[in-house]
Design an enzyme around this catalytic site. Structure first.
Site, PDB file in Angstrom:
ATOM      1  N   SER A 180       9.447  25.268   5.182  1.00 38.64           N
ATOM      2  CA  SER A 180       8.199  24.819   6.379  1.00 38.64           C
ATOM      3  C   SER A 180       8.923  24.589   7.774  1.00 38.64           C
ATOM      4  O   SER A 180       9.999  24.262   7.807  1.00 38.64           O
ATOM      5  CB  SER A 180       7.468  23.721   5.811  1.00 38.64           C
ATOM      6  OG  SER A 180       7.035  22.837   6.736  1.00 38.64           O
ATOM      7  N   TYR A 198       8.061  14.288   2.748  1.00 40.65           N
ATOM      8  CA  TYR A 198       7.821  15.875   2.482  1.00 40.65           C
ATOM      9  C   TYR A 198       8.567  16.766   3.192  1.00 40.65           C
ATOM     10  O   TYR A 198       9.384  17.731   2.513  1.00 40.65           O
ATOM     11  CB  TYR A 198       6.437  16.047   2.934  1.00 40.65           C
ATOM     12  CG  TYR A 198       5.853  17.654   3.134  1.00 40.65           C
ATOM     13  CD1 TYR A 198       5.766  18.326   1.937  1.00 40.65           C
ATOM     14  CD2 TYR A 198       6.030  18.262   4.305  1.00 40.65           C
ATOM     15  CE1 TYR A 198       5.364  19.690   2.225  1.00 40.65           C
ATOM     16  CE2 TYR A 198       5.834  19.549   4.559  1.00 40.65           C
ATOM     17  CZ  TYR A 198       5.537  20.297   3.235  1.00 40.65           C
ATOM     18  OH  TYR A 198       5.271  21.618   3.519  1.00 40.65           O
ATOM     19  N   LYS A 240      11.667  19.580   1.584  1.00 47.43           N
ATOM     20  CA  LYS A 240      11.960  21.021   2.051  1.00 47.43           C
ATOM     21  C   LYS A 240      13.299  21.177   2.367  1.00 47.43           C
ATOM     22  O   LYS A 240      14.093  22.176   2.167  1.00 47.43           O
ATOM     23  CB  LYS A 240      11.056  21.357   3.265  1.00 47.43           C
ATOM     24  CG  LYS A 240       9.511  21.404   2.864  1.00 47.43           C
ATOM     25  CD  LYS A 240       9.206  22.447   1.898  1.00 47.43           C
ATOM     26  CE  LYS A 240       7.662  22.486   1.382  1.00 47.43           C
ATOM     27  NZ  LYS A 240       7.379  23.340   0.151  1.00 47.43           N
TER      28      LYS A 240
END
Ligand code: WQD
Length: 339
Positions: A127, A151, A155
């Site tokens: 991302s 989050y 990644k």
């Protein structure tokens, strides 16, 4: 090296389903595995309606190593695309362990089992969040990475794990795709984004306001240093994004290695521009109010797409018009998602 059969882990989800469609269109054999934690088996029936192909679909929890081993005993998989992650930023702040466990373990288990089979080809959904608060625009792949929520850290950590793995065993072929803001839906209106509960992201929120499920959109801040004061993002049509995965697999076939690419359009669009386009192109109304900034948001964010264009031969084809049209086509035909 030739990739024939591709495992789509998390294949019943929003990006997974669209990727299944594009993989089939390009002649790959596809196997889907999903734990249906945040997706519906109906989505795979819809993929069959679009493609005429019934994709073998396995209920697998990638956090359970035995289940992953059983899957690979049943299917001879050449490459895997990993979409089997949790993706809500706010939730990750509240439940960090759940995010670290699910997102990291699912990838580690997948790689463990693939390593044993000797078919070491993987594409990972990363991302643009890994660029942290960088204000150097456009964001290219050499921008230093950092993360500011659990989050984002999952990644970033998975990128690092895959880099270490490639370093340790250079027959691992890894493609990292850093997505900007995926929106839109397949033009058939049969598959699309179906968030559980109240959407966190802009486009599904707009769509649910337009269809009458939500009363009005809250625009988070109009005092950013942008032309109209609202946040600017690089929205990318999910069909273009799905095609990016096909291009990444082709690249790994031709030139094995560890590669990192942005998947965006290179164009910024503001929140107000998106609302206006949605209303005008679809002939619907999206009531909104301006409220305070959302903590953790940056003002502007868009990709440099040169590297993907040059190395993958991939470039986004769809613009804002297709993004809002296809989102509305999906939402208006499926006001309650797959229910
Ligand atoms: C876009 C713009 C908001 C909702 C997030 C994650 C990222 C990635 C994609 C996912 C911003 C504004 C939004 C609303 C608003 N992860 N907005 N009202 O924040 O760029 O990226 O999703 O899977 O890691 O951080 O996307 O769609 O939430 O927001 O005004 O109700 O819309 O402030 O400017 P974001 P978004």
């Amino acid at each position: 090296m030739k990739i024939r059969k591709v495992l789509v882990a998390g294949g019943a989800g929003y990006i997974g389903t669209h990727t299944c469609v594009e993989l089939l269109a390009e002649g790959f054999e596809v196997v889907c595995a999903d734990n249906f934690n945040n997706s519906s088996p109906t989505a795979m029936d819809r993929v069959e309606q679009i493609t005429g192909v019934k994709i073998p679909t396995h209920e697998v929890d990638f956090c359970d190593l035995t289940q992953v081993e059983e899957l690979f005993a049943k299917e001879e998989i050449d490459a895997a695309i990993h979409f089997a992650g949790h993706k809500a930023v706010g939730e990750s702040v509240e439940m960090p362990l759940m995010y670290y466990e699910n997102n990291l373990l699912s990838m580690i288990n997948l790689c463990k089992v693939m390593g044993r089979t000797g078919r070491k080809n993987v594409v990972f959904s990363s991302s643009a969040t890994v660029y942290g608060f960088s204000d150097k625009l456009p964001l290219d792949e050499d921008t230093p990475t950092s993360a500011y929520n659990p989050y984002g850290r999952t990644k970033l950590y998975i990128e690092e794990i895959l880099k270490d793995l490639h370093h340790a065993e250079n027959d691992w072929n890894v493609s990292i795709l850093r997505y900007f803001n995926p929106v839109g839906a397949h033009p058939s209106g049969l598959i699309g984004e179906n968030p559980a509960g109240i959407p966190n992201n802009l486009m599904p929120y707009i769509a649910q306001v337009a269809v009458g499920r939500l009363e009005k959109l809250r625009v988070f801040g109009n005092d950013y240093d942008t032309p109209d004061g609202t946040g600017v993002r690089d929205f990318i049509h999910v069909v273009d994004l799905a095609k990016g995965h096909v291009a990444a697999l082709r690249k790994l076939e031709e030139e094995p290695g560890y590669i990192v690419h942005n998947i965006g359009t290179g164009n910024g669009c503001s929140v107000l521009e998106m609302i206006k386009a949605f209303e005008e192109i679809n002939g619907v109304s999206v009531p909104y109010e301006i409220v305070a900034r959302r903590p953790g948001d940056v003002g502007t964010n868009y990709a440099s797409t040169d590297k993907a264009e040059k190395e993958l031969g991939w470039k986004a084809q769809f613009g804002l018009e297709e993004m809002v049209r296809d989102t509305w086509n999906w939402q208006s035909k499926n006001p309650n998602g797959y229910e």
